[in-house]
Design a protein around this motif. Structure first.
Motif, mmCIF file in Angstrom:
data_model
loop_
_atom_site.group_PDB
_atom_site.id
_atom_site.type_symbol
_atom_site.label_atom_id
_atom_site.label_comp_id
_atom_site.label_asym_id
_atom_site.label_seq_id
_atom_site.Cartn_x
_atom_site.Cartn_y
_atom_site.Cartn_z
ATOM 1 N N ASP A 7 88.867 29.248 -20.384
ATOM 2 C CA ASP A 7 89.386 30.592 -20.130
ATOM 3 C C ASP A 7 88.313 31.499 -19.530
ATOM 4 O OD1 ASP A 7 91.868 29.888 -21.050
ATOM 5 O OD2 ASP A 7 91.630 30.806 -23.028
ATOM 6 N N TRP A 8 87.105 31.443 -20.090
ATOM 7 C CA TRP A 8 86.022 32.279 -19.563
ATOM 8 C C TRP A 8 85.625 31.832 -18.159
ATOM 9 C CZ3 TRP A 8 85.104 36.838 -21.290
ATOM 10 C CH2 TRP A 8 85.287 37.152 -22.638
ATOM 11 N N ASP A 9 85.583 30.532 -17.908
ATOM 12 C CA ASP A 9 85.237 30.037 -16.574
ATOM 13 C C ASP A 9 86.229 30.541 -15.524
ATOM 14 O OD1 ASP A 9 82.953 28.683 -17.284
ATOM 15 O OD2 ASP A 9 83.939 26.744 -17.530
ATOM 16 N N VAL A 10 87.517 30.446 -15.835
ATOM 17 C CA VAL A 10 88.538 30.899 -14.887
ATOM 18 C C VAL A 10 88.446 32.406 -14.679
ATOM 19 C CG1 VAL A 10 91.026 31.127 -14.511
ATOM 20 C CG2 VAL A 10 90.088 28.982 -15.397
ATOM 21 N N PHE A 11 88.242 33.147 -15.748
ATOM 22 C CA PHE A 11 88.131 34.604 -15.660
ATOM 23 C C PHE A 11 86.952 35.009 -14.777
ATOM 24 C CE2 PHE A 11 86.423 38.544 -17.848
ATOM 25 C CZ PHE A 11 87.325 39.416 -17.254
ATOM 26 N N ILE A 12 85.816 34.352 -14.971
ATOM 27 C CA ILE A 12 84.621 34.694 -14.197
ATOM 28 C C ILE A 12 84.782 34.310 -12.729
ATOM 29 C CG2 ILE A 12 82.172 34.139 -13.883
ATOM 30 C CD1 ILE A 12 82.051 33.828 -16.985
ATOM 31 N N SER A 13 85.274 33.092 -12.477
ATOM 32 C CA SER A 13 85.322 32.592 -11.102
ATOM 33 C C SER A 13 86.472 33.174 -10.289
ATOM 34 C CB SER A 13 85.419 31.061 -11.106
ATOM 35 O OG SER A 13 86.626 30.629 -11.707
ATOM 36 N N GLU A 14 87.613 33.454 -10.929
ATOM 37 C CA GLU A 14 88.791 33.862 -10.170
ATOM 38 C C GLU A 14 89.104 35.352 -10.265
ATOM 39 O OE1 GLU A 14 92.173 31.414 -10.889
ATOM 40 O OE2 GLU A 14 91.075 29.537 -10.618
ATOM 41 N N THR A 15 88.476 36.045 -11.203
ATOM 42 C CA THR A 15 88.724 37.485 -11.329
ATOM 43 C C THR A 15 87.469 38.301 -11.044
ATOM 44 O OG1 THR A 15 90.494 37.139 -12.960
ATOM 45 C CG2 THR A 15 89.488 39.330 -12.878
ATOM 46 N N LEU A 16 86.394 38.015 -11.763
ATOM 47 C CA LEU A 16 85.212 38.863 -11.650
ATOM 48 C C LEU A 16 84.440 38.641 -10.352
ATOM 49 C CD1 LEU A 16 83.857 38.828 -15.310
ATOM 50 C CD2 LEU A 16 85.259 40.553 -14.168
ATOM 51 N N ARG A 17 84.208 37.394 -9.976
ATOM 52 C CA ARG A 17 83.407 37.160 -8.772
ATOM 53 C C ARG A 17 84.090 37.647 -7.496
ATOM 54 N NH1 ARG A 17 80.926 31.345 -10.734
ATOM 55 N NH2 ARG A 17 79.398 32.248 -12.183
ATOM 56 N N PRO A 18 85.402 37.441 -7.315
ATOM 57 C CA PRO A 18 86.046 38.047 -6.141
ATOM 58 C C PRO A 18 85.958 39.571 -6.148
ATOM 59 C CG PRO A 18 87.412 36.289 -7.026
ATOM 60 C CD PRO A 18 86.311 36.507 -8.013
ATOM 61 N N ALA A 19 86.068 40.168 -7.341
ATOM 62 C CA ALA A 19 85.946 41.625 -7.423
ATOM 63 C C ALA A 19 84.540 42.076 -7.054
ATOM 64 C CB ALA A 19 86.305 42.098 -8.829
ATOM 65 N N LEU A 20 83.530 41.326 -7.491
ATOM 66 C CA LEU A 20 82.150 41.672 -7.158
ATOM 67 C C LEU A 20 81.847 41.452 -5.681
ATOM 68 C CD1 LEU A 20 80.236 40.334 -10.287
ATOM 69 C CD2 LEU A 20 80.344 42.709 -9.504
ATOM 70 N N ASP A 21 82.536 40.509 -5.057
ATOM 71 C CA ASP A 21 82.362 40.327 -3.615
ATOM 72 C C ASP A 21 82.804 41.574 -2.857
ATOM 73 O OD1 ASP A 21 81.350 37.801 -3.928
ATOM 74 O OD2 ASP A 21 83.265 36.776 -3.566
ATOM 75 N N LEU A 22 83.825 42.243 -3.387
ATOM 76 C CA LEU A 22 84.327 43.455 -2.740
ATOM 77 C C LEU A 22 83.504 44.689 -3.106
ATOM 78 C CD1 LEU A 22 88.175 42.882 -3.235
ATOM 79 C CD2 LEU A 22 86.847 42.551 -1.138
ATOM 80 N N GLN A 23 83.011 44.719 -4.355
ATOM 81 C CA GLN A 23 82.241 45.877 -4.824
ATOM 82 C C GLN A 23 80.987 45.380 -5.555
ATOM 83 O OE1 GLN A 23 84.646 49.244 -6.436
ATOM 84 N NE2 GLN A 23 86.344 47.781 -6.394
ATOM 85 N N PRO A 24 80.022 44.861 -4.821
ATOM 86 C CA PRO A 24 78.870 44.207 -5.452
ATOM 87 C C PRO A 24 77.967 45.132 -6.257
ATOM 88 C CG PRO A 24 78.540 44.429 -3.084
ATOM 89 C CD PRO A 24 79.963 44.806 -3.348
ATOM 90 N N GLU A 25 78.025 46.428 -6.017
ATOM 91 C CA GLU A 25 77.142 47.354 -6.725
ATOM 92 C C GLU A 25 77.858 48.140 -7.819
ATOM 93 O OE1 GLU A 25 73.983 47.205 -6.178
ATOM 94 O OE2 GLU A 25 74.266 45.776 -4.536
ATOM 95 N N ASP A 26 79.099 47.814 -8.062
ATOM 96 C CA ASP A 26 79.849 48.571 -9.065
ATOM 97 C C ASP A 26 79.251 48.321 -10.452
ATOM 98 O OD1 ASP A 26 82.086 48.827 -11.191
ATOM 99 O OD2 ASP A 26 82.907 49.872 -9.449
ATOM 100 N N PRO A 27 78.770 49.358 -11.140
ATOM 101 C CA PRO A 27 78.091 49.143 -12.423
ATOM 102 C C PRO A 27 79.013 48.618 -13.518
ATOM 103 C CG PRO A 27 78.408 51.487 -12.011
ATOM 104 C CD PRO A 27 78.790 50.784 -10.747
#
Length: 231
Positions: A32-52
């Motif tokens: 669950d954590w792997d999917v959350f990190i790879s499919e939710t958080l990393r794409p979001a960080l690609d769009l907003q890499p500096e968002d605190p």
């Protein structure tokens, strides 16, 4: 295994059901954590890499994932002594049971068993499909699980099944599993996001790698910025 379990001796079937359930539970949180990190958080960080906030959530998720992995490894270490050796013994015993000597009569018995098994599983899927129309996530998840089991039954017994099961029904199940999986993963992502946002500050929880805290072998612990997103 799901496809042939009903045809196994009762004692072996019960043992496998318990053992495989434990193994699935041990790996479930990490997945669950792997999917959350790879499919939710990393794409979001690609769009907003500096968002605190995103950076803080990502670091918190990495920490939680390390804890889950450490727990999983501890459980799997226990499984090395029991029940995995028992499963290996069962498989060895079944392998010596004459599968290579099976003739046409045995093949026909297997075909009859396979048809009966698929029909029974298909009825259960149809019944749960009606319940899942309510869009209640618990029912949808249950529907997804039984659909997945039917798919595995078909894959395990494919050589003795008719084409309407081995190809057409299997194709429908694969397509359905993808759409239902996305729905469930979205619900899990929302749950894990809330878990990250509600995680206590770094000084209240030891991150893996800190003195006295469990550490996942080979894992690199990210700095914990969870204090920046305390509710």
């Amino acid at each position: 295994m799901l496809g042939i379990c009903p045809g196994l001796p009762k004692a072996i079937r019960a043992r496998w059901d318990d053992c495989l359930r434990r193994l699935a539970q041990a790996a479930g949180d990490v997945r669950d954590w792997d999917v959350f990190i790879s499919e939710t958080l990393r794409p979001a960080l690609d769009l907003q890499p500096e968002d605190p906030v995103l950076l803080a959530v990502h670091d918190t998720a990495i920490t939680r994932r390390h804890y889950a992995r450490a727990t999983m490894l501890a459980q799997l270490t226990e499984h090395q002594h029991w029940p995995l050796p028992v499963l290996h013994r069962d498989l060895t015993h079944l392998g010596n049971g004459g599968a290579q000597r099976a003739g046409p009569a045995a093949q026909e018995r297997l075909a009859v068993f396979a048809r009966r098994r698929v029909r029974r599983a298909r009825k259960r899927v149809k019944a749960l499909a009606r319940a899942a129309r309510s869009e209640d996530l618990t029912r949808v998840h249950r529907f997804r699980i039984v659909s997945k089991r039917l798919r595995y039954v078909i894959e395990a017994l494919k050589p003795v099944l008719a084409k309407r099961y081995a190809k057409r029904l299997h194709g429908k199940l694969v397509k359905r599993q993808g759409s239902l999986g996305g729905l469930i993963d979205g619900a899990v992502a929302r749950r894990l996001m809330m878990a990250c946002l509600e995680m206590p500050a770094a000084d209240a929880v030891r991150a893996p790698g800190a003195p006295g805290a469990p550490e996942a072998p080979g894992a690199k612990v990210a700095p914990d910025r969870s204090a920046t997103i305390s509710p």
